[in-house]
Design a protein around this motif. Structure first.
Motif, short mmCIF file in Angstrom:
data_model
loop_
_atom_site.label_atom_id
_atom_site.label_comp_id
_atom_site.label_asym_id
_atom_site.label_seq_id
_atom_site.Cartn_x
_atom_site.Cartn_y
_atom_site.Cartn_z
N PHE A 181 -37.64 12.24 -38.16
CA PHE A 181 -36.41 12.48 -38.91
C PHE A 181 -35.39 11.37 -38.69
O PHE A 181 -35.19 10.90 -37.56
N GLN A 197 -35.28 21.62 -41.88
CA GLN A 197 -36.59 22.26 -41.78
C GLN A 197 -36.51 23.70 -41.28
O GLN A 197 -37.46 24.46 -41.39
N ARG A 218 -29.90 14.19 -37.97
CA ARG A 218 -29.93 15.58 -37.51
C ARG A 218 -29.94 16.53 -38.70
O ARG A 218 -30.60 17.56 -38.67
N GLU A 248 -31.31 16.10 -41.57
CA GLU A 248 -32.69 16.14 -42.07
C GLU A 248 -33.57 17.02 -41.17
O GLU A 248 -34.37 17.82 -41.64
N TRP A 249 -33.40 16.88 -39.86
CA TRP A 249 -34.15 17.68 -38.91
C TRP A 249 -33.82 19.16 -39.06
O TRP A 249 -34.70 20.02 -39.09
N PRO A 308 -32.17 12.10 -33.56
CA PRO A 308 -33.02 13.23 -33.95
C PRO A 308 -34.47 12.95 -33.59
O PRO A 308 -34.87 11.79 -33.44
#
Length: 145
Positions: free
Chosen positions: A36, A45, A39, A41-42, A32
């Protein structure tokens, strides 16, 4: 400076298609973007629709950083016609035309074993194949030189 390109492949099952292309190209899951750690966590957003999940996409990259990145995205519509753009997988090595054809056939068989399908053979030159969802690509010899 030449522009770099990424390729995006639409499909119905992103994880199935990504697994095939990782095998075909020797690619890995792309980490990611910083900062981050995952993925998931990314993706958190973004305001993703409720019916979309992390498994609906995959991001792949060449571990050596040479080849283009490949994004695999789940889309609602099915594939209906032949690709207007396809990938050519080039099998390395030199030798006689028969030796090159033997390597091309061996790679086509390996990819068929990984879930691809042989569509047509152009004896001595290349094999047209399809990935698990029917996206066409070719297997041929690397250009000499």
């Amino acid at each position: 400076m030449a522009a770099r390109i990424d390729l995006t492949l639409d499909c119905a099952d992103a994880q199935l298609v990504a697994a095939f292309w990782k095998t075909a190209l020797g690619y890995i899951d792309e980490p990611p973007p910083a900062p981050f750690a995952t993925r998931a966590e990314w993706l958190a957003q973004f305001d993703l629709p409720e019916d979309e999940s992390e498994g609906d996409a995959a991001w792949l990259c060449d571990p050596d950083g040479v080849g283009p990145r490949l994004t695999v995205l789940k889309v609602p519509e099915p594939k209906r016609v032949k690709n207007r753009l396809h990938m050519d997988i080039r099998v390395p090595g030199h030798g006689s035309p028969q030796e090159r054809w033997t390597r091309i056939r061996a790679e086509a068989e390996r990819l068929a074993g990984a879930g691809g399908r042989i569509v047509a053979e152009f004896d001595g030159h290349h094999v047209t194949m399809a990935d698990p969802e029917g996206n066409e690509f070719c297997v041929g010899a690397a250009a000499s030189g």
